[in-house]
Design an enzyme around this catalytic site. Structure first.
Site, mmCIF file in Angstrom:
data_model
loop_
_atom_site.group_PDB
_atom_site.id
_atom_site.type_symbol
_atom_site.label_atom_id
_atom_site.label_comp_id
_atom_site.label_asym_id
_atom_site.label_seq_id
_atom_site.Cartn_x
_atom_site.Cartn_y
_atom_site.Cartn_z
ATOM 1 N N ARG A 105 22.895 -41.717 32.871
ATOM 2 C CA ARG A 105 23.334 -41.145 34.132
ATOM 3 C C ARG A 105 22.349 -40.082 34.565
ATOM 4 O O ARG A 105 22.075 -39.144 33.816
ATOM 5 C CB ARG A 105 24.690 -40.506 33.922
ATOM 6 C CG ARG A 105 25.704 -41.025 34.871
ATOM 7 C CD ARG A 105 27.030 -40.498 34.418
ATOM 8 N NE ARG A 105 27.882 -41.614 34.187
ATOM 9 C CZ ARG A 105 28.825 -41.966 35.050
ATOM 10 N NH1 ARG A 105 29.001 -41.293 36.147
ATOM 11 N NH2 ARG A 105 29.577 -42.985 34.796
ATOM 12 N N THR A 109 21.889 -36.835 40.362
ATOM 13 C CA THR A 109 22.645 -37.678 41.307
ATOM 14 C C THR A 109 23.946 -38.212 40.703
ATOM 15 O O THR A 109 24.812 -38.690 41.432
ATOM 16 C CB THR A 109 21.813 -38.905 41.724
ATOM 17 O OG1 THR A 109 21.610 -39.716 40.561
ATOM 18 C CG2 THR A 109 20.457 -38.496 42.301
ATOM 19 N N ASP A 201 33.225 -39.437 20.755
ATOM 20 C CA ASP A 201 32.019 -40.077 21.284
ATOM 21 C C ASP A 201 31.663 -41.270 20.393
ATOM 22 O O ASP A 201 31.247 -41.099 19.240
ATOM 23 C CB ASP A 201 30.870 -39.056 21.310
ATOM 24 C CG ASP A 201 29.654 -39.613 22.017
ATOM 25 O OD1 ASP A 201 29.156 -40.697 21.602
ATOM 26 O OD2 ASP A 201 29.195 -38.997 22.993
ATOM 27 N N ASP A 204 28.011 -41.468 18.914
ATOM 28 C CA ASP A 204 27.768 -40.463 17.875
ATOM 29 C C ASP A 204 28.512 -40.807 16.587
ATOM 30 O O ASP A 204 27.991 -40.613 15.492
ATOM 31 C CB ASP A 204 28.194 -39.085 18.374
ATOM 32 C CG ASP A 204 27.174 -38.494 19.338
ATOM 33 O OD1 ASP A 204 26.010 -38.938 19.328
ATOM 34 O OD2 ASP A 204 27.546 -37.589 20.104
HETATM 35 C C1 PRP Z 1 29.569 -43.960 26.257
HETATM 36 C C2 PRP Z 1 30.234 -45.301 26.090
HETATM 37 C C3 PRP Z 1 30.092 -45.904 27.455
HETATM 38 C C4 PRP Z 1 30.236 -44.695 28.348
HETATM 39 C C5 PRP Z 1 31.629 -44.681 28.901
HETATM 40 O O1 PRP Z 1 28.223 -44.088 26.203
HETATM 41 O O2 PRP Z 1 29.664 -46.069 25.075
HETATM 42 O O3 PRP Z 1 28.868 -46.549 27.683
HETATM 43 O O4 PRP Z 1 30.031 -43.544 27.538
HETATM 44 O O5 PRP Z 1 31.756 -43.667 29.839
HETATM 45 P P1 PRP Z 1 31.981 -43.993 31.372
HETATM 46 O O6 PRP Z 1 33.028 -45.052 31.444
HETATM 47 O O7 PRP Z 1 32.455 -42.663 31.913
HETATM 48 O O8 PRP Z 1 30.678 -44.425 31.973
HETATM 49 P P2 PRP Z 1 27.237 -42.805 26.281
HETATM 50 O O9 PRP Z 1 26.880 -42.504 27.703
HETATM 51 O O10 PRP Z 1 27.831 -41.673 25.470
HETATM 52 O O11 PRP Z 1 25.921 -43.343 25.613
HETATM 53 P P3 PRP Z 1 25.655 -43.901 24.129
HETATM 54 O O12 PRP Z 1 26.351 -45.241 24.047
HETATM 55 O O13 PRP Z 1 24.176 -44.036 24.133
HETATM 56 O O14 PRP Z 1 26.170 -42.922 23.125
HETATM 57 N N1 URA Z 2 32.236 -42.087 25.972
HETATM 58 C C1 URA Z 2 32.683 -42.015 24.709
HETATM 59 O O1 URA Z 2 31.968 -42.379 23.766
HETATM 60 N N2 URA Z 2 33.912 -41.539 24.487
HETATM 61 C C2 URA Z 2 34.716 -41.126 25.471
HETATM 62 O O2 URA Z 2 35.858 -40.695 25.213
HETATM 63 C C3 URA Z 2 34.230 -41.209 26.798
HETATM 64 C C4 URA Z 2 32.988 -41.705 27.023
#
Ligand code: PRP
Ligand code: URA
Length: 210
Positions: A105, A109, A201, A204
Site C-alpha cells: 500500500r 495515496t 499479523d 509475521d
Molecule cells: C496482510 C494480509 C493481507 C492484508 C489484509 O498482508 O496477508 O494481504 O494484510 O489486509 P487488507 O484486507 O486490509 O488489505 P500484509 O499487508 O501485512 O503483508 P504481508 O502478507 O507481506 O505480511
Molecule cells: N493483516 C493481517 O495479517 N492481520 C489482520 O488482522 C489484518 C490485516
C-alpha cells in the site's frame, strides 16, 4: 449479484483455527496449522469443479469414469502471507499451476501498488483460487482480484482463513461474482485495520518476523 460467502466451519477447521489464533502458538505450529486448514478448505473450494467422462479399463472390464475437466486450475497466493496456504492446497491439487501477486500500500495515496505479478498463461481457460489468510479492509484482495481479472480468467474464487465483515462488504461491492470461502467471519476491524479477535499479523506469525 452478491458475492456468496461460504463459511467452512467443519469441526476440524474450527479446532485448528482456535490454535492458530492463540498468541502462544509459535511460527512452526502456525505454519503447520495454516497448511492443514488450507488442505481441509481446498476440499470444499474445489467442489464446483466440473468433471468429464473418460473410458478406462479396470482389471475386470472397460467402464466409464470421471476426471476433472479442462485445464489445470491455478492457485494465486497474495504475497507474502498467502504463501503460507499454498503447500496445504497443493497437497490436494498437486498439478495446479501457481501464480504470485505481490502488493503493497502506497503510504501517501493508500492505494495498493502491484510490485510483483507472475501468472500462468492461458488464464482465460483456467479457474483460479486467490488465497490470503486475512481479509481485513479487503483492499489487498480487491486490488489483486482487479489485476487478475484483467487477464479474463474463466472463474475466480477467493479463499481466506479469517474475514472481517468490512472486507466481505468491499469484495461484494467490487467483485460481486467472486465467491468467498473463509474459515471464520470475525467481529470487526480495530483502529489499525487489524481483525478482532483475529489472529494478529498473519505474515509475521508465519515467518517469525516480529
Ligand atoms: C496482510 C494480509 C493481507 C492484508 C489484509 O498482508 O496477508 O494481504 O494484510 O489486509 P487488507 O484486507 O486490509 O488489505 P500484509 O499487508 O501485512 O503483508 P504481508 O502478507 O507481506 O505480511
Ligand atoms: N493483516 C493481517 O495479517 N492481520 C489482520 O488482522 C489484518 C490485516
Amino acid at each position: 449479484m452478491m458475492s456468496k460467502v461460504h463459511v467452512l466451519d467443519h469441526p476440524l477447521i474450527k479446532h485448528k483455527l482456535t490454535f492458530l489464533r492463540k498468541s502462544e502458538t509459535g511460527p512452526k505450529e502456525f505454519r503447520e496449522l495454516t497448511n492443514e486448514i488450507s488442505t481441509l478448505m481446498a476440499y470444499e473450494v474445489t467442489r464446483s469443479l466440473s468433471t468429464q467422462e473418460v473410458t478406462i479399463e479396470t482389471p475386470l472390464e472397460k467402464t466409464k469414469a470421471e476426471v476433472i475437466a479442462g485445464k489445470k486450475l491455478a492457485v494465486v497466493p497474495i504475497l507474502r502471507a498467502g504463501l503460507g496456504m499454498l503447500d496445504g492446497i497443493l497437497k490436494l491439487i498437486p498439478t495446479a499451476r501457481v501464480g504470485h501477486i505481490g502488493l503493497y500500500r502506497d503510504p501517501e495515496t493508500l492505494e495498493p501498488v502491484e510490485y510483483y505479478c507472475k501468472l500462468p498463461t492461458d488464464l482465460e481457460e483456467r479457474e483460479l483460487i486467490v488465497v490470503d489468510p486475512m481479509l481485513a479492509t479487503g483492499g489487498s484482495a480487491a486490488a489483486a482480484l482487479s489485476f487478475i481479472k484483467e487477464r479474463n480468467p474463466l472463474k475466480v474464487q477467493f479463499m481466506c482463513l479469517v474475514a472481517a465483515p468490512e472486507g466481505i462488504e468491499k469484495l461484494r461491492q467490487n467483485h460481486p461474482e467472486v465467491e468467498i470461502f473463509t474459515a471464520a467471519v470475525d467481529d470487526k476491524l480495530n483502529e489499525k485495520a487489524y481483525i478482532l479477535p483475529g489472529l494478529g499479523d498473519a505474515g509475521d506469525r508465519l515467518y517469525g518476523t516480529r
